[in-house]
Structures are given as structure tokens and as C-alpha cells.
Design a protein around this motif. Structure first.
Motif, PDB file in Angstrom:
ATOM      1  N   PRO A 383       0.832  -1.196   0.000  1.00  0.00           N
ATOM      2  CA  PRO A 383       0.000   0.000   0.000  1.00  0.00           C
ATOM      3  C   PRO A 383       0.865   1.245   0.000  1.00  0.00           C
ATOM      4  N   PHE A 388      -1.921  -3.494  -3.612  1.00  0.00           N
ATOM      5  CA  PHE A 388      -2.326  -3.907  -2.266  1.00  0.00           C
ATOM      6  C   PHE A 388      -3.820  -4.187  -2.215  1.00  0.00           C
ATOM      7  N   LEU A 399     -11.746 -16.075   0.492  1.00  0.00           N
ATOM      8  CA  LEU A 399     -12.163 -16.485   1.836  1.00  0.00           C
ATOM      9  C   LEU A 399     -13.655 -16.302   2.057  1.00  0.00           C
ATOM     10  N   TYR A 407      -8.829 -21.224   3.284  1.00  0.00           N
ATOM     11  CA  TYR A 407      -7.969 -20.489   4.216  1.00  0.00           C
ATOM     12  C   TYR A 407      -6.531 -20.967   4.076  1.00  0.00           C
ATOM     13  N   SER A 469     -12.365   4.322  -4.436  1.00  0.00           N
ATOM     14  CA  SER A 469     -13.052   3.061  -4.192  1.00  0.00           C
ATOM     15  C   SER A 469     -14.171   2.776  -5.192  1.00  0.00           C
ATOM     16  N   THR A 473     -16.272  -0.769  -6.318  1.00  0.00           N
ATOM     17  CA  THR A 473     -17.717  -0.825  -6.094  1.00  0.00           C
ATOM     18  C   THR A 473     -18.450  -1.105  -7.395  1.00  0.00           C
ATOM     19  N   VAL A 476     -18.055  -4.737  -8.403  1.00  0.00           N
ATOM     20  CA  VAL A 476     -18.896  -5.633  -7.603  1.00  0.00           C
ATOM     21  C   VAL A 476     -20.328  -5.576  -8.088  1.00  0.00           C
TER      22      VAL A 476
ATOM     23  N   TRP B  72     -15.868   3.673   2.566  1.00  0.00           N
ATOM     24  CA  TRP B  72     -14.784   3.624   1.590  1.00  0.00           C
ATOM     25  C   TRP B  72     -15.101   2.572   0.534  1.00  0.00           C
ATOM     26  N   PHE B  73     -14.981   1.315   0.905  1.00  0.00           N
ATOM     27  CA  PHE B  73     -15.307   0.257  -0.057  1.00  0.00           C
ATOM     28  C   PHE B  73     -16.646  -0.336   0.349  1.00  0.00           C
ATOM     29  N   GLU B  74     -17.692   0.140  -0.306  1.00  0.00           N
ATOM     30  CA  GLU B  74     -19.019  -0.193   0.180  1.00  0.00           C
ATOM     31  C   GLU B  74     -19.334  -1.690   0.143  1.00  0.00           C
ATOM     32  N   PRO B  75     -18.957  -2.403  -0.924  1.00  0.00           N
ATOM     33  CA  PRO B  75     -19.360  -3.822  -0.981  1.00  0.00           C
ATOM     34  C   PRO B  75     -18.870  -4.616   0.218  1.00  0.00           C
ATOM     35  N   MET B  76     -17.710  -4.257   0.749  1.00  0.00           N
ATOM     36  CA  MET B  76     -17.200  -5.010   1.893  1.00  0.00           C
ATOM     37  C   MET B  76     -17.439  -4.275   3.197  1.00  0.00           C
ATOM     38  N   ILE B  78     -16.189  -1.563   4.174  1.00  0.00           N
ATOM     39  CA  ILE B  78     -14.936  -1.052   4.719  1.00  0.00           C
ATOM     40  C   ILE B  78     -15.060   0.452   4.829  1.00  0.00           C
ATOM     41  N   PHE B 137      -9.079  -2.624   8.249  1.00  0.00           N
ATOM     42  CA  PHE B 137      -8.476  -2.471   6.922  1.00  0.00           C
ATOM     43  C   PHE B 137      -7.566  -1.254   6.883  1.00  0.00           C
ATOM     44  N   MET B 141      -3.565  -1.161   6.370  1.00  0.00           N
ATOM     45  CA  MET B 141      -2.971  -0.459   5.241  1.00  0.00           C
ATOM     46  C   MET B 141      -1.868   0.478   5.724  1.00  0.00           C
ATOM     47  N   ILE B 184      -6.818 -10.739   9.685  1.00  0.00           N
ATOM     48  CA  ILE B 184      -7.792  -9.650   9.604  1.00  0.00           C
ATOM     49  C   ILE B 184      -8.978 -10.043   8.734  1.00  0.00           C
ATOM     50  N   ILE B 185      -8.682 -10.682   7.603  1.00  0.00           N
ATOM     51  CA  ILE B 185      -9.804 -11.089   6.754  1.00  0.00           C
ATOM     52  C   ILE B 185     -10.645 -12.125   7.488  1.00  0.00           C
ATOM     53  N   GLY B 186      -9.970 -13.008   8.219  1.00  0.00           N
ATOM     54  CA  GLY B 186     -10.699 -14.002   9.005  1.00  0.00           C
ATOM     55  C   GLY B 186     -11.590 -13.351  10.045  1.00  0.00           C
ATOM     56  N   PHE B 189     -14.683 -11.880   8.377  1.00  0.00           N
ATOM     57  CA  PHE B 189     -15.759 -12.786   7.976  1.00  0.00           C
ATOM     58  C   PHE B 189     -16.483 -13.424   9.154  1.00  0.00           C
ATOM     59  N   HIS B 190     -15.946 -13.248  10.353  1.00  0.00           N
ATOM     60  CA  HIS B 190     -16.661 -13.754  11.524  1.00  0.00           C
ATOM     61  C   HIS B 190     -17.072 -12.618  12.447  1.00  0.00           C
ATOM     62  N   MET B 199     -15.573  -4.097   9.605  1.00  0.00           N
ATOM     63  CA  MET B 199     -14.152  -4.041   9.913  1.00  0.00           C
ATOM     64  C   MET B 199     -13.903  -3.148  11.123  1.00  0.00           C
TER      65      MET B 199
END
Lengths: 489, 501
Positions: A383, A388, A399, A407, A469, A473, A476, B72-76, B78, B137, B141, B184-186, B189-190, B199
């Protein structure tokens, strides 16, 4: 036959129009303005790209379902267009070199034809259509690779490429014939319906053949053996094209086939096949890249391992995987072309392509080394550069299925990013830290306007595509509206 | 609007400084821009502290203050989420002080001062961004943004075996961040039981939805990921080499601030978000960090290179930070944060002094130096002060921190914790051994090298850097209660989370 159907494929029509314009210009314009052909091509294609980004939103399925446009295909085609445009701009200087002048018309025409073929690979929903696209995309490339006909390596590379292309097509079609035997159709949707719930040996074998056939195009290990030689031998603009555009199109088409046609055997068969291929590709690609001293061979192996990362999106087999795949391709296009831009500029000027020639480049050509450094950082996934974000999203995509096996796969991929970071840093080290060798560093030179323009586009892309971003978006969104693809699950 | 939040300026100012440096033409402009940037940042840090204390005094009891969310990143889902509690404020202040001192310590950087400062400020951007973010996130970064400049800073401007050290440091830290990324990704997702994945640290902690079996997997990932940066045994080996090869200000920033990112991350992400696994698995990491503490101290005893001595001492002290965090009680954690501040300041002081001495004698081998106190009294006195702070003399910061840590650790009544605590305590004695040995050999005794008699004492910008740091070390040592008040509130949520199991 309803000819108005053709109107539903504006991108293909546009590309044909560009092709015809270039062809007519090349054939009929007077000698005096012939030198402007490369610039003309860039401008026309640039306009086409811009039009593409803004005006194509329609989804449709035409020719009885053989050809389909969705938001996702529109998006990936736009991404390929951007890459193509950069390649075109980069090649202006090269195309104006002395021994290229008589043949450069062909260069551009062949290049546009291959892109046309890729469009069909992306939109095809029938295997015949797909194969036609595939062949249209690969055969002209052999001619392009052999374009520097006074160089021995160029011939060798073309021959190698030709043989592997034919061989892989043969394998692919072998697989298709098995599929046809099982289902009695070549429509993606029909096949999927026919083989639903089945997992016979013949199906698995067919699947293996199909994967192997496309695996050659994507240069997945163990089908990668042609990559390094071809990348090294081909003219640098063609190498750039081969490494990003061709790969991006094949990756998308591959995902469509695997998900839409073979979706029902995901857990039984192809998840594990892809799993093994990805692990092999990433690890071996990385290990071989470490030892390379020729920059083009080096990027060849780096692109082998990058293909492995792209495949992580495929193995996720959901909307997020598709979106991440497209995003990864976009970022990869920009980063890799930035690297090839620098290599091409230096090669055009000095003919040097070894990593040791880059020692001390920073002291003589600070901007070139800056661009190269950004490209390396982006490829390594550091990044705040675009690489990144694309790595993060492709891992998150893999995942998102919640599968524990994935994983482990992502962990392997992540640990491999460290190896890749090592060899990308070797380039940075050569440019910034090493002292120039006995022959001195590459002398200070001013690269051509076109090369600089292409580099600026790439560098801006590397810096902005991640942070801004809305691109992700949008992708997606595009993937989600195309989710008919994933219905089979 | 994002610009109405004060926290964002901790990132904006370094970025602006970076942009300013890009258009500088000579070293004077470079210095001017850097000093302006560092001063503004320092002022901002103090302003934030005052505001923070006022809000707390007014009874605002939120866990995080100055919070803000920007999609920031809407789909996730974030977001760019900012927010600080007492610990972050303390860390931000520490970073401000060290960046400020670091600019003065690299006054005569040569060659390529502009490029040097640009990387320096990029590193600072990452550090500040990490401390103000509360979104996994964004934190991650900025964390990586802070790591990569180290490669070029050491590789280009370093000394000794710099290529090896730079590569080793970068690869080890990036390797750790690979584990961290998976972690972090793990966690993401939980993060929520009802499908609203997030996040945001606070929301994840509030949801408390990470299943226990996943915590056993994700806790080691994140803890080791940050622990490598905190020099946890056996992943500490990058630290001595890296510090020894790095230029002065980079060592300062790295030992002073970057290694704190490790401790802060372990605390904020690993333990806070996965309290169950933290309770269950703490013993493994307690043993490892316990080894760091003692082993680092012993290693420092046998080194002859000043920077190696200090680097191993850092391993020992940063190990102490992680050790204390893993004790999982308020007292020990307070000590850990104090230790972070104290170690950050005094290591920066140490490295600054070593750099200044090295710049004059051109050797860092203590066997080749002697009697420097007569020749350069200012630097000599500074070194003695740093040494005394390091070995925990009352009145300086080290004493307060270590005292609190060991009191907190000993509060555990079981044999395992007590034995470990006693073993870790021995590190204090060993610290005294190697500090006094260096001071005795290098500063006192006869002058070994007649050439050294011609050397001069510190000049104004060096004195300025050193005095700034000494004032802070002494301030922290004399008024620990003030700092305790800043950070004290921040432990309640985490202790509550830990106690829930």
C-alpha cells in the motif's frame, strides 16, 4: 435471421470500425501522412475506449443464447481496452523505428484482431463461439511475436508459441468432444443442465482437458513452459500485450466456463484441480523468478505467479470472486504495463535488458526508476498502491466462501507474496541501492513523448485505482448483476 | 465532512509535508519544510491531548473520542473509521516527539537529503495513520505503509551490512503482515452473527461473535503478525541487524515508534477482539516473550557494537511490553503502555546519541573508544542519562513502567505466572550490567585513540534533539500519574471483554 441483433453488440461493432479505419488509413493514405498511423490508431482507439466506458450498460443475450453481454462482460472488455490503449501508446516509438515502417499497419491490424477474438471469448455462451474467439485471439499473436524478423529469438519464440497454442487448442477441443458426448450440446446452459448431478469419470476427464487447454493460455504451472522463452523473444510491446490482455481475457472466460458449465462439479472436482494448480503456479512461478537476470524473463515468471493469484478469484466461484478477478486484472494491467513500459523505453534506447544493467539507474534516470519502483511495489502488493487493494480483495474473495481449505490456500498464497516481494525488491535494489557496474549506469536519456504518456497513465492508475473506491464498487455491482452465472450452485 | 475531524490531520500534515518536499530544491528548503511539518504535528498532538483531557474531564465516557466514519469500499463495508482513546493519544504524542527529534537528528543527511526525508515522512504517515484508525483495513494499510520505506532508508542511507539487513527486516516484517492479513480477513468474515460484516474494531468487539474455534486460529495469526514487529522471540532477529544498519533517525523512529505498533496492535486487535483465545493461549506467548526479555538482555551483554547493544536491549524491553500485555490485568497493561512510551523515548535518545558519537568517531566498537566524557561532555552526559533511564533508575520513565509491570504480573497468584515474572525481573539486573559496562568503557577511563581528542561536542540541532528527548523521559518519570490518567480509562472495555469468559 434478425440482423438487428448485431446492434446489441456495440463494443464488437466499435472495434470492427476501429479496425476498418486503421486498415483504410494504412492502405489508402498518402506516403506523407503514413508516419502518423500509430498516433492515428491511438487516437481512434482512445476515443473508442472512452465511448466504451461511458455508453455501454445494456445486458442482452443474442443469437439464440450463443452470445451474451452483461455488465460484467462490458466491464472486463473496458478493462482490456484500457490495457490495449496503453500498449498502443507504448508502441508508437517502436512502430516508427526504421525497419518497422513498412509493416506497422499489419502490426496494428493484427493486434486489433486478437482483441476482437478476446471479446468473443468473454461473451461466448456456446463452445463453438468460444473456440472461434480463442483461435482468433491466439493465431495472430504468433505473427506478432515473430514481428522482429531480423532477431533470431523472435522466430524461436513465435514457433514455440505457435506449437503450444495449437497443442493447447487440441487438448481443449478434445475435452469439448467429451463434453459433447456427455450432454449432446455445446450451449453452456444446456451442458450445465445435462450434467447436473453427474460426476462420471468421463466428465472429470473432460474437465481436466478443458482446464489444461485454458491453463496453457494462462500459463499456469505445469503448462507454463513456453512463457519465459516467448516473453523474452517477442518484441517488448507484444510481450506486454501477451502478459496482461491475453491473460485477463482468458481468466475471465475460464471463470465463466468453470462456473457456468461445470458449476455442479465444483466441490467434487474442479475446486481441487484449481487448488493444486494455484499452489504449483504460485510457488514455482516465484521460485523461478528469483533466479532470472533478464528483465523480460523475470517478468515472465512473475506473471506466471500473478496468474496463480488471479485464479484465486476463480476458485472462490462467487460474485465477489468475479469482481475481485476483474479488479485484479485491471490493477495487474496497469502495473505490469508500467514495468514493460520502462523496460521497453530502455531497450529502445540502449538495447539493454539485463537486471544488472539497471544498477544505479536512479542516479541517471530518476523518473524511469520511480515508475519502475511503483510498478514493482504494486505487483508486490504494497500500500497505498493499487496492488495492495487488488491482493486484499482477491484474498477476501477467496475467503468469502468460508471454506477452511481455502484459508489454507490463501495462507500459502500470502506466504508466497514474501518470496515475490524479495525478487521485486531486487529490481528496486538494483536501481536505487547498487552502484553502477564497470560500464557505468545507463546514460541519462529522454524517453519519447508517447512512452512518457503511457507511463504517466500507468503511474496515475497505480496510485489512484486502489484509493478511489468507486472502481471496485462498480465492479462488484457488475458482478452481482451478472449473477445469473452463479445460479447453478 | 471528513475535514472537520481533527484526527485526519495527523495523516494530512505528513502527506502535505511529503508534497512540499517533492518540490524542494536544496537542503535548506528540505530542512525548513520538515521542521515546519514536525512542529505543526507536535502542536496538533498537544492540542489533541488538551481537547481529549477536557472531554474526559467533562464526563464524556465513550470508549473512543473524536470518532468518525466514512464509507470507503461499500461492498465489503470497509470504512475509514477514526477514533482515539487514551492509549492512542499517548502513542500519537510519542510519535510526534520522536518525529520532531528525528528531523533534527538527521539534519546533515547525506547524500540525497530530499529523498531521505520523503521516505522518512512516508514512514511517519503510516505510523500516524495506524494510531488514529479503528478500522481493521485502514489500520493494516497504514501499518504496511510504515514498513516499506524502511527498506530504502536502510538500503540507501544505512551503514555496515546494509543490504542484508534491509532485506531481512523487510521480508520478516512483511511475512508477519502476511499472517496478519489472513487474520484480519478471518476476523472480518466472523465479525458479526447476523451477516452485517464489519471491519470496525468497536463493532466487532461489541458483537463479540467470533466463534471460539476460530479464535484459536485467528488469535495466533494476529498476535504473531504484530508480535514480530514487537520483536517477539524467535522472530526478533531482524531487529538487531536492522537497527545496526539503519541511519540514526531511522533507528530512532523504528525502535521508538514502529516497534510500538507491534505492541499496540497485539493489544488492540489480537487481545481485544479475541478475548477467549487470549485467555486460553496467553501462556504460550508469555513463555516466548519471557524468553525475549531475558535472552535480549543477555545478548546485549556480549555485544561490542553500540547499536547492537541497544538493539538487543530493545528486544528485551519490547518483549517486556508484550509480556505485560499478556498478563491481562489492568495494572500490568498500564505498565505496558508506560513501558512503550518510556522505551520509545529513551531508545530514541540512545540511538540519537549513538548516531552523533558515531558521526564523530566513525566507529561504534566500544573497545576502540574510551574517555569520551572528557572530549564531548554533552553527549557523554546525555548517554549516562539515557543509560540510567534504561536500567530503571527512579525519577526516569523506565522505573515507573517496569515497577508497574512487575507489580501487575505478580498479582497473578499461580505458580506459572509468578515464576515467569521472577525470571523476567532478572532482566533488570542484566540491563544494569550491560549499561554500566558501556558507560564505563566508553565514557570514562583513558582515551584510547589520540585522534579522538580532536573531536568536538554536539552542535545546536543535536543538542536540541537530545534535550527534547531527555525532558520527555524525565517528565514521564516524574509525573507518571498524569500519563496514567490519560490512559487509565482505556483499559476498562478490554478488561471487561476478557473477564466475560
Amino acid at each position: 435471421m434478425d440482423y438487428s441483433q448485431f446492434l446489441s453488440m456495440p463494443q464488437e461493432i466499435g472495434l470492427v470500425a476501429v479496425f476498418l479505419l486503421v486498415f483504410l488509413y494504412d492502405t489508402f493514405m498518402s506516403k506523407k501522412v503514413q508516419n502518423a498511423l500509430p498516433v492515428f490508431t491511438c487516437v481512434v482507439f482512445g476515443l473508442f475506449t472512452i465511448a466504451n466506458v461511458f455508453f455501454c450498460e445494456e445486458s442482452c443475450s443474442i443469437f439464440g443464447g450463443m452470445f451474451e453481454n452483461t455488465q460484467a462482460t462490458v466491464a472486463i472488455k473496458a478493462i482490456l481496452n484500457i490495457g490495449m490503449l496503453i500498449v498502443l501508446i507504448q508502441s508508437v516509438k517502436w512502430a516508427n523505428s526504421e525497419y518497422m515502417t513498412v509493416r506497422r499497419g499489419e502490426f496494428y491490424e493484427l493486434l486489433l484482431i486478437t482483441l476482437f477474438g478476446m471479446y468473443f471469448m468473454i461473451s461466448a455462451r456456446h463452445f463453438l463461439m468460444f473456440v472461434i474467439g480463442l483461435e482468433t485471439a491466439s493465431l495472430p499473436l504468433a505473427a506478432l511475436i515473430a514481428f522482429e524478423k531480423n532477431r533470431y529469438e523472435s522466430h524461436e519464440a513465435a514457433a514455440k508459441y505457435m506449437f503450444t497454442a495449437i497443442f493447447s487448442s487440441a487438448i481443449f477441443m478434445m475435452g469439448l468432444s467429451f463434453v459433447y458426448a456427455l450432454s449432446g450440446s455445446l450451449y453452456f446452459s444446456d451442458i450445465a443442465a445435462m450434467i447436473f448431478g453427474e460426476s462420471s469419470t468421463l466428465l472429470i476427464v473432460a474437465l481436466a482437458f478443458v482446464i489444461a487447454g485454458v491453463g496453457f493460455k494462462l500459463s499456469l504451472v505445469p503448462f507454463h513452459l513456453w512463457t519465459a522463452d516467448v516473453y523474452q523473444g517477442a518484441p517488448t510491446p507484444v510481450t506486454g500485450y501477451l502478459s496482461v490482455i491475453s491473460k485477463g481475457a482468458a481468466a475471465f472466460g475460464f471463470m465463466v466456463i468453470l462456473v457456468q458449465v461445470f458449476g455442479s462439479v465444483y466441490t467434487v472436482a474442479w475446486k481441487w484441480m484449481m487448488y493444486a494448480l494455484i499452489v504449483l503456479t504460485i510457488i514455482l512461478g516465484n521460485l523461478f523468478a528469483i533466479r532470472q537476470r533478464n528483465m523480460k524473463r523475470f517478468l515472465a515468471f512473475s506473471s506466471v505467479s500473478q496468474a496463480g493469484y488471479i485464479m484465486l478469484g476463480v476458485v472462490a466461484a462467487n460474485e465477489m470472486g468475479l469482481a475481485s478477478l476483474m479488479y485484479y486484472v485491471l490493477v495487474y494491467v496497469l502495473s505490469n504495463l508500467a514495468a514493460f513500459g520502462v523496460i521497453g523505453a530502455i531497450e529502445n534506447k540502449t538495447g539493454k535488458v539485463m537486471m544488472s544493467d539497471y544498477d544505479g539507474l536512479r542516479s541517471t534516470n530518476p523518473w524511469l526508476s520511480f515508475a519502475m519502483m511503483l510498478a514493482m511495489f504494486s505487483l508486490a502488493g504494497i500500500p497505498p498502491f493499487a496492488g495492495f487493494f487488488s491482493k486484499f480483495f482477491i484474498f477476501a474473495g477467496a475467503l468469502s466462501t468460508g471454506d477452511v481449505a481455502l484459508y489454507v490456500l490463501v495462507l500459502i498464497a500470502l506466504l508466497n507474496t514474501i518470496i515475490s516481494l524479495y525478487y521485486y525488491l531486487l529490481v528496486v535494489k538494483a536501481m536505487f541501492i547498487n552502484k553502477p557496474g564497470e560500464n557505468g549506469a545507463i546514460e541519462t536519456f529522454k524517453s519519447a513523448c508517447s512512452e512518457r504518456l503511457a507511463m504517466i497513465v500507468c503511474v496515475l492508475g497505480i496510485m489512484l485505482v486502489g484509493i478511489v473506491s468507486c472502481i471496485y464498487t462498480y465492479l462488484v455491482d457488475a458482478a452481482e448483476t451478472s449473477s445469473a452465472l452463479f445460479n447453478i450452485f | 465532512m471528513i475535514w472537520e475531524n481533527i484526527l485526519i490531520y495527523f495523516v494530512v500534515i505528513p502527506v502535505l509535508t511529503l508534497a512540499g518536499l517533492a518540490i524542494c530544491k536544496n537542503i535548506k528548503q528540505v530542512r525548513a519544510v520538515s521542521v515546519i511539518g514536525a512542529t505543526v504535528l507536535m502542536a496538533l498532538g498537544v492540542y489533541l491531548l488538551v481537547e481529549f483531557l477536557q472531554l474526559r474531564a467533562a464526563g464524556v465516557a465513550d470508549e473512543m473520542l473524536f470518532c468518525g466514519d466514512w464509507m470507503w469500499f461499500e461492498p465489503m463495508n470497509i470504512k475509514l473509521s477514526l477514533g482515539v482513546d487514551g492509549i492512542s493519544v499517548a502513542m500519537l504524542l510519542l510519535s510526534c516527539v520522536i518525529v520532531f527529534a528525528g528531523v533534527f537528528a538527521s539534519w546533515n543527511m547525506d547524500p540525497l537529503p530530499r529523498e531521505y526525508f520523503m521516505w522518512f515522512w512516508l514512514l511517519s504517515t503510516g505510523v500516524f495513520g495506524f494510531f488514529i484508525a479503528i478500522d481493521l483495513f485502514t489500520m493494516f494499510m497504514f501499518y504496511e505503509v510504515a514498513l516499506i520505506p524502511m527498506y530504502l532508508l536502510i538500503g540507501v542511507w544505512g551503514s555496515g551490512n546494509k543490504n542484508y539487513s534491509a532485506m531481512k527486516l523487510t521480508l520478516m516484517l512483511m511475512g508477519a503482515s502476511a499472517l496478519l492479513m489472513l487474520g484480519i480477513i478471518g476476523v472480518y468474515f466472523h465479525s458479526s452473527a447476523d451477516g452485517n460484516l464489519t471491519m470496525n474494531l468497536l463493532e466487532i468487539a461489541r458483537n463479540n461473535a467470533i466463534p471460539h474455534e476460530w479464535q484459536y486460529f485467528l488469535f495466533p495469526m494476529t498476535f504473531v503478525g504484530f508480535g514480530v514487529l514487537g520483536a517477539m522471540f524467535p522472530f526478533h532477529t531482524w531487529s538487531p541487524d536492522g537497527h545496526a544498519s539503519a541511519p540514526t533517525a531511522v533507528s530512532m523512529l523504528h525502535a521508538g515508534v514502529l516497534m510500538k505498533l507491534g505492541g499496540y496492535g497485539c493489544f488492540r486487535i489480537a487481545i481485544y477482539l479475541m478475548p477467549h483465545a487470549a485467555n486460553e493461549l496467553a501462556w504460550i506467548f508469555l513463555v516466548l516473550t519471557g524468553i525475549s526479555v531475558v535472552y535480549g538482555a543477555f545478548s546485549a551483554c556480549v555485544q561490542t557494537d553500540l547499536k547492537y547493544i541497544n538493539a538487543y536491549s530493545s528486544v528485551s524491553h519490547c518483549g517486556m511490553v508484550l509480556f505485560a500485555i499478556l498478563m491481562l490485568n489492568t495494572t500490568a497493561m498500564t505498565g505496558a503502555i508506560m513501558q512503550m512510551l518510556s522505551h520509545g523515548l529513551m531508545t530514541a535518545l540512545f540511538f540519537a546519541l549513538i548516531g552523533m558519537i558515531y558521526g564523530r568517531t566513525h566507529t561504534r566498537d566500544i573497545r576502540k573508544m574510551g574517555g569520551l566524557m572528557q572530549i564531548m561532555p554533552f553527549l557523554g552526559v546525555g548517554y549516562v542519562i539515557a543509560g540510567l533511564a534504561n536500567l530503571g533508575l527512579p525519577g526516569f520513565s523506565g522505573f515507573v513502567a517496569e515497577m508497574t509491570i512487575f507489580v501487575g504480573s505478580f498479582a497473578h497468584a499461580d505458580l506459572f505466572h509468578r515464576v515467569l515474572t521472577i525470571m523476567a525481573c532478572t532482566a533488570i539486573v542484566i540491563t544494569a550490567v550491560y549499561i554500566l559496562r558501556v558507560v564505563g568503557k566508553m565514557l570514562y577511563g583513558p582515551v584510547h585513540d589520540e585522534h579522538h581528542r580532536t573531536l568536538t561536542d554536539a552542535v545546536w540541532h543535536e543538542k536540541f534533539a537530545v534535550i527534547t528527548l531527555i525532558v520527555c523521559v524525565a517528565g514521564l518519570g516524574c509525573f507518571p500519574n498524569f500519563f496514567n490518567e490519560i490512559i487509565y480509562d482505556s483499559f476498562a472495555p478490554i478488561i471487561k471483554a476478557l473477564g466475560a469468559f
